[in-house]
Design an enzyme around this catalytic site. Sequence first.
Site, PDB file in Angstrom:
ATOM      1  N   CYS A  78       0.877  -1.176   0.000  1.00 55.78           N
ATOM      2  CA  CYS A  78       0.000   0.000   0.000  1.00 55.78           C
ATOM      3  C   CYS A  78       0.910   1.221   0.000  1.00 55.78           C
ATOM      4  CB  CYS A  78      -0.896  -0.014   1.236  1.00 55.78           C
ATOM      5  SG  CYS A  78      -1.882   1.480   1.483  1.00 55.78           S
ATOM      6  N   CYS A 187      -1.089   3.746  -6.570  1.00 56.74           N
ATOM      7  CA  CYS A 187      -1.920   3.056  -5.569  1.00 56.74           C
ATOM      8  C   CYS A 187      -2.089   1.627  -6.061  1.00 56.74           C
ATOM      9  CB  CYS A 187      -3.276   3.746  -5.430  1.00 56.74           C
ATOM     10  SG  CYS A 187      -4.469   2.850  -4.403  1.00 56.74           S
TER      11      CYS A 187
END
Length: 266
Positions: A78, A187
């Site tokens: 992440c 992302c």
Amino acid sequence: MCPALSPASPIALFDSGVGGISVLAEMLRRLPGESFIYFGDSANAPYGSRSAEEVCALTDMHVARLLGMDAKAVVIACNTATGAAIAYLRRRYPHIPIIGMEPAVRPAALAHPGGRILVMATPGTLASEKFRTLMSKYADTAQIIPVPCPRLARMIENGILQGSELQSYLTEVLTPHLPADAVVLGCTHYPFVREAIAAAAGTHRIYDGGEGTARETARRLAESSMLQNGTARGSVQILNSDPSAERMEFCRRLLLSASENPPVFS
């Protein structure tokens, strides 16, 4: 490395939700003999709109749980959590490889010198010191243009992977910054809508950090003599803070869609 761990111990991946499954797919390609535990914090997703302090606290809590499951390495799959927590986690667990994400600005900038490189990411990632340092490093190589996408991770988390709502939103966030020579997906959720992004951006030169993270994980494990040997395929255990049947099925479908070979679920 803790004496209880061995090359047969699993690699843990953590993400704010389902996005890190795109990184897990890259891991399975590069390290098919390894076993993996994947934990997604979908109950608290997305992380991109949370404060750095909140993200660090959530990430720390879940990483502690994964290390309690005898993980030999932890991948923070992440970008937002990496920016907020990676330095703290490495100080707290100095004997465990902790591998983070980095937007693929370097390969994009080097492949398109002088070009316009759009970096799509959450506001949290774009505001992090880690990203600002990365951006300044390649500012003389290419024009690096941050593109905040505050709703995109949540849309993907909610299963919106195609259709007019997705395409309308991508057009809204990308059009003011076009034309582009390349797009960096900052992302881990975004690779699941790669084709829609390419259509909205008008380019198929799309870069994401999953492959580089898988490569770095393999390097770190080899360095510590913790790579799994043998030809047998490892297993994948998927966990989520939202344990509903619908969420777990969605996670499995995402991994199956992104994998070259069907994973062995445990």
